[in-house]
Design a protein around this motif. Structure first.
Motif, PDB file in Angstrom:
ATOM      1  N   ALA A 102       0.803  -1.114   0.202  1.00  0.00           N
ATOM      2  CA  ALA A 102      -0.225  -0.118   0.146  1.00  0.00           C
ATOM      3  C   ALA A 102       1.021   1.308   0.170  1.00  0.00           C
ATOM      4  O   ALA A 102       0.225   1.923  -0.797  1.00  0.00           O
ATOM      5  N   TYR A 103       1.871   1.432   0.632  1.00  0.00           N
ATOM      6  CA  TYR A 103       2.857   1.746   0.775  1.00  0.00           C
ATOM      7  C   TYR A 103       4.291   2.557  -0.099  1.00  0.00           C
ATOM      8  O   TYR A 103       5.579   3.048   0.118  1.00  0.00           O
ATOM      9  N   THR A 148       4.617   2.237  -4.110  1.00  0.00           N
ATOM     10  CA  THR A 148       4.238   2.393  -5.569  1.00  0.00           C
ATOM     11  C   THR A 148       4.624   1.362  -6.464  1.00  0.00           C
ATOM     12  O   THR A 148       3.746   1.292  -7.076  1.00  0.00           O
ATOM     13  N   THR A 187       2.991  -2.162  -5.428  1.00  0.00           N
ATOM     14  CA  THR A 187       1.472  -1.820  -6.551  1.00  0.00           C
ATOM     15  C   THR A 187       1.211  -2.014  -7.699  1.00  0.00           C
ATOM     16  O   THR A 187       0.131  -2.821  -8.004  1.00  0.00           O
ATOM     17  N   ILE A 229      -7.399  -0.600  -4.816  1.00  0.00           N
ATOM     18  CA  ILE A 229      -5.762  -0.470  -4.316  1.00  0.00           C
ATOM     19  C   ILE A 229      -6.237   0.740  -3.290  1.00  0.00           C
ATOM     20  O   ILE A 229      -6.714   1.812  -3.376  1.00  0.00           O
ATOM     21  N   GLU A 251       1.121   6.963  -1.790  1.00  0.00           N
ATOM     22  CA  GLU A 251       1.734   6.072  -3.126  1.00  0.00           C
ATOM     23  C   GLU A 251       0.908   5.229  -3.716  1.00  0.00           C
ATOM     24  O   GLU A 251       1.753   5.470  -5.186  1.00  0.00           O
ATOM     25  N   SER A 252      -0.529   4.830  -3.383  1.00  0.00           N
ATOM     26  CA  SER A 252      -0.647   3.767  -4.919  1.00  0.00           C
ATOM     27  C   SER A 252      -2.117   4.464  -4.984  1.00  0.00           C
ATOM     28  O   SER A 252      -2.192   4.121  -6.350  1.00  0.00           O
ATOM     29  N   ALA A 284       0.213   5.113  -8.160  1.00  0.00           N
ATOM     30  CA  ALA A 284      -0.303   3.961  -8.967  1.00  0.00           C
ATOM     31  C   ALA A 284      -0.656   3.932  -9.739  1.00  0.00           C
ATOM     32  O   ALA A 284      -0.967   3.474 -10.682  1.00  0.00           O
ATOM     33  N   CYS A 285      -2.433   3.812  -9.288  1.00  0.00           N
ATOM     34  CA  CYS A 285      -3.347   4.149  -9.980  1.00  0.00           C
ATOM     35  C   CYS A 285      -2.943   4.987 -10.958  1.00  0.00           C
ATOM     36  O   CYS A 285      -3.401   4.547 -12.249  1.00  0.00           O
ATOM     37  N   THR A 305      -8.366   1.432 -11.984  1.00  0.00           N
ATOM     38  CA  THR A 305      -8.566   0.993 -11.025  1.00  0.00           C
ATOM     39  C   THR A 305      -9.469   1.840  -9.607  1.00  0.00           C
ATOM     40  O   THR A 305     -10.645   2.162 -10.636  1.00  0.00           O
TER      41      THR A 305
END
Length: 346
Positions: free
Chosen positions: A111-112, A114, A117, A142, A147-148, A151-152, A162
């Protein structure tokens, strides 16, 4: 003709998704007139299915395939790959009941991180495609950490849709919109209510008194103001009464567990039951849930998510709920891995 139910009432007003990987739940509430759009899942739902004798076929198939294909790999790699495969196989059994997408949740351990994930999301999508479910019918859930969410943003540019989950605030919702997420899943109840007796609280007027009703109302208003394409899908709903309160707030979707679907299907649609006294809320009331002007003017993706990190630091409740959710999902993931580890060793 059977009398209309509260589930019929809800389906006439909002898109209903099934928050379960049990194909019997999806089948039970599928009719000629109504099918589910999406199926949502998470590590707790996967663990629940993994422990049910009725899902032994999927569990054993995941173990057998990984044991055969990865005999030369270390045990922990096999366990992680078996967990992802099991997630896909469980979802595949529900897929025939859907008009939309299957959802699988990225690991809370990432989760933290990027990059971690992103890699897990890509792996899950590839597994779905290998088992006959195209990328166009998949959504990766997500957790909406700074951070995530970044990623999305990256995944969306790759065409991987996502959903920003574990969402408790308007800044998280704005960040998800800026990232281009297909959905957000604001939790109506914090995750602990499903695991710790005494945490859940009932309200006389749920739409006006529940603290997350105000937040979700603010998010719906925020999205209307900015013309967001991201869809609002409240989750973590405990009762039919909560469903009716949420309908009054105007979300796009609701994802509902088998227990809540059963409650709605068992109750007749009557004017008294279907009209929460506190709904709908006015735009002005909704805006009290967050300083929407500040939220709208903030770039939550810039500087590696610095503004979203600051928003979490200023919101003790959102921070606590996120930490609790990630802890619980991590524990559930660990329990499923224990089951798979024992099976792979056998």
């Amino acid at each position: 003709m059977a009398p209309a139910t509260l589930l019929d009432y809800v389906r006439a007003r909002v898109t209903v998704d099934v928050d379960s990987m049990d194909p019997d739940v999806a089948a039970r509430h599928t009719t000629d007139a109504h099918r589910f759009c999406d199926m949502t899942s998470n590590q707790a739902i996967v663990h629940g299915e993994a422990t049910r004798p009725q899902r032994a076929t999927a569990f054993n198939a995941a173990v057998t395939q990984i044991r055969s294909a990865e005999a030369d790999l270390d045990l922990e790699t096999q366990v992680a790959d078996a967990l992802d495969l099991l997630t896909v196989l469980l979802a595949k059994d529900v897929f025939p009941h859907l008009t939309g997408r299957v959802h699988a949740q990225a690991s809370p351990a990432a989760a933290y991180n990027t990059e971690a994930t992103i890699q897990h999301a890509k792996k899950l999508v590839a597994l779905f495609e290998a088992h006959g479910i195209p990328k166009s019918r998949v959504c990766i859930k997500i957790p909406a950490t700074p951070e995530s969410v970044r990623a999305c943003h990256y995944l969306e540019r790759l065409g991987i849709r996502t959903l920003a989950t574990c969402l408790f605030s308007a800044p998280q919702a704005m960040a998800a919109h800026q990232a281009g997420c297909l959905y957000i899943a604001p939790y109506f109840n914090e995750l602990r209510v499903h695991f710790e007796p005494g945490v859940w609280k009932e309200y006389a007027d749920t739409a006006r008194e529940h603290p997350m009703a105000r937040v979700i109302g603010a998010i719906v208003e925020l999205y209307r103001d900015v013309g967001a394409r991201t869809l609002v899908m409240p989750a973590s709903i405990v009762t039919a009464k909560e469903v009716l309160a949420l309908v009054s707030l105007g979300p796009d979707h609701l994802t509902l567990s088998g227990a809540v679907l059963d409650q709605l299907a068992a109750a007749e649609d009557t004017a008294a039951a279907a009209a929460p006294s506190g709904a709908p809320k006015s735009s002005e009331e909704n805006k009290k849930g967050a300083d929407l002007a500040d939220v709208k003017g903030t770039d939550y993706l810039a500087d590696e998510g610095a503004a979203l990190r600051d928003a979490f630091a200023a919101d003790a409740e959102a921070s606590r709920k996120m930490a609790d959710a990630l802890r619980i999902f991590g524990e559930m993931e660990g329990k499923t891995k224990e089951l798979l580890r024992a099976a792979l060793r056998a």
